[in-house]
Design a protein around this motif. Structure first.
Motif, PDB file in Angstrom:
ATOM      1  N   ARG A  87       0.829  -1.218   0.000  1.00 30.65           N
ATOM      2  CA  ARG A  87       0.000   0.000   0.000  1.00 30.65           C
ATOM      3  C   ARG A  87       0.861   1.265   0.000  1.00 30.65           C
ATOM      4  O   ARG A  87       0.577   2.217  -0.712  1.00 30.65           O
ATOM      5  N   LYS A  88       1.916   1.243   0.833  1.00 29.16           N
ATOM      6  CA  LYS A  88       2.680   2.483   1.003  1.00 29.16           C
ATOM      7  C   LYS A  88       3.776   2.680  -0.046  1.00 29.16           C
ATOM      8  O   LYS A  88       3.988   3.789  -0.517  1.00 29.16           O
ATOM      9  N   TYR A  89       4.469   1.583  -0.421  1.00 27.80           N
ATOM     10  CA  TYR A  89       5.645   1.704  -1.303  1.00 27.80           C
ATOM     11  C   TYR A  89       5.522   0.902  -2.597  1.00 27.80           C
ATOM     12  O   TYR A  89       6.470   0.864  -3.385  1.00 27.80           O
ATOM     13  N   GLY A  90       4.395   0.279  -2.831  1.00 32.06           N
ATOM     14  CA  GLY A  90       4.255  -0.638  -3.953  1.00 32.06           C
ATOM     15  C   GLY A  90       4.200   0.007  -5.319  1.00 32.06           C
ATOM     16  O   GLY A  90       4.330  -0.684  -6.328  1.00 32.06           O
ATOM     17  N   HIS A  91       3.985   1.293  -5.373  1.00 33.43           N
ATOM     18  CA  HIS A  91       3.835   1.950  -6.675  1.00 33.43           C
ATOM     19  C   HIS A  91       4.855   3.062  -6.899  1.00 33.43           C
ATOM     20  O   HIS A  91       5.380   3.206  -7.993  1.00 33.43           O
ATOM     21  N   SER A  92       5.094   3.871  -5.871  1.00 32.09           N
ATOM     22  CA  SER A  92       5.973   5.033  -6.028  1.00 32.09           C
ATOM     23  C   SER A  92       6.296   5.587  -4.645  1.00 32.09           C
ATOM     24  O   SER A  92       5.856   5.051  -3.634  1.00 32.09           O
ATOM     25  N   PRO A  94       5.781   7.524  -1.478  1.00 34.46           N
ATOM     26  CA  PRO A  94       4.536   8.000  -0.870  1.00 34.46           C
ATOM     27  C   PRO A  94       4.520   9.520  -0.675  1.00 34.46           C
ATOM     28  O   PRO A  94       3.451  10.106  -0.494  1.00 34.46           O
ATOM     29  N   GLY A  95       5.667  10.164  -0.757  1.00 33.28           N
ATOM     30  CA  GLY A  95       5.711  11.609  -0.577  1.00 33.28           C
ATOM     31  C   GLY A  95       5.371  12.379  -1.837  1.00 33.28           C
ATOM     32  O   GLY A  95       4.608  13.343  -1.806  1.00 33.28           O
ATOM     33  N   CYS A  96       5.952  11.938  -2.973  1.00 33.17           N
ATOM     34  CA  CYS A  96       5.789  12.704  -4.216  1.00 33.17           C
ATOM     35  C   CYS A  96       5.092  11.900  -5.316  1.00 33.17           C
ATOM     36  O   CYS A  96       4.857  12.418  -6.408  1.00 33.17           O
ATOM     37  N   GLN A  97       4.798  10.625  -5.045  1.00 31.23           N
ATOM     38  CA  GLN A  97       4.144   9.725  -6.008  1.00 31.23           C
ATOM     39  C   GLN A  97       4.955   9.565  -7.293  1.00 31.23           C
ATOM     40  O   GLN A  97       4.391   9.379  -8.383  1.00 31.23           O
ATOM     41  N   GLN A 102      11.144  12.280  -6.326  1.00 27.40           N
ATOM     42  CA  GLN A 102      11.493  13.659  -6.688  1.00 27.40           C
ATOM     43  C   GLN A 102      11.363  14.608  -5.501  1.00 27.40           C
ATOM     44  O   GLN A 102      11.336  15.834  -5.680  1.00 27.40           O
ATOM     45  N   CYS A 103      11.240  14.055  -4.284  1.00 28.84           N
ATOM     46  CA  CYS A 103      11.086  14.907  -3.095  1.00 28.84           C
ATOM     47  C   CYS A 103      12.296  15.811  -2.933  1.00 28.84           C
ATOM     48  O   CYS A 103      13.422  15.431  -3.270  1.00 28.84           O
ATOM     49  N   ASP A 104      12.057  16.970  -2.402  1.00 24.18           N
ATOM     50  CA  ASP A 104      13.115  17.955  -2.159  1.00 24.18           C
ATOM     51  C   ASP A 104      14.178  17.342  -1.226  1.00 24.18           C
ATOM     52  O   ASP A 104      13.865  17.022  -0.074  1.00 24.18           O
ATOM     53  N   PRO A 105      15.432  17.181  -1.713  1.00 23.84           N
ATOM     54  CA  PRO A 105      16.455  16.529  -0.877  1.00 23.84           C
ATOM     55  C   PRO A 105      16.832  17.339   0.360  1.00 23.84           C
ATOM     56  O   PRO A 105      17.426  16.798   1.282  1.00 23.84           O
TER      57      PRO A 105
END
Ligand code: ZN
Length: 109
Positions: A87-92, A94-97, A102-105
């Motif tokens: 659910r949480k990590y299976g697709h992309s 969880p922060g930026c999908q 691509q989350c701000d480092p």
């Protein structure tokens, strides 16, 4: 003693959770979640030590211990870990999908 599954077949999270339940379920239930969490954290500490040493096998063993204690905690609390991870990590991320993330480092390096 049961033989581990052949390495070429891999080991799913569901299988690991079942193996840990069969092997440690009674002890885990008797110990409870708080004491099990304490053991989990102790193993995380041992992993921190292993990261500072140059012993790949010891590092792998400590990672296995951390995962096993997390699975014990999931069993005690009735969490289906594979479903939770899917659910949480299976697709992309969880922060930026996105894949890759691509989350701000500067926010989470
Ligand atoms: Zn992200």
């Amino acid at each position: 003693m049961n033989e581990p599954p052949p390495a070429e077949l891999g080991l799913t999270i569901e299988e690991l959770q079942r193996i840990i339940a069969e092997t440690y379920g009674a002890k885990d239930a008797a110990r409870g979640d708080v004491a099990t969490f304490t053991w989990f954290i102790e193993e995380v500490g041992e992993l921190a030590t292993a990261l500072r040493e140059d012993d790949h096998e010891a590092l792998a063993a400590e990672m296995a211990d951390v995962l096993a204690w997390l699975v014990s905690l999931a069993n005690i609390r009735g969490v289906e870990l594979a479903a939770a991870v899917r659910r949480k990590y299976g697709h992309s991320c969880p922060g930026c999908q996105s894949v890759p993330c691509q989350c701000d480092p500067t926010l989470k390096p």
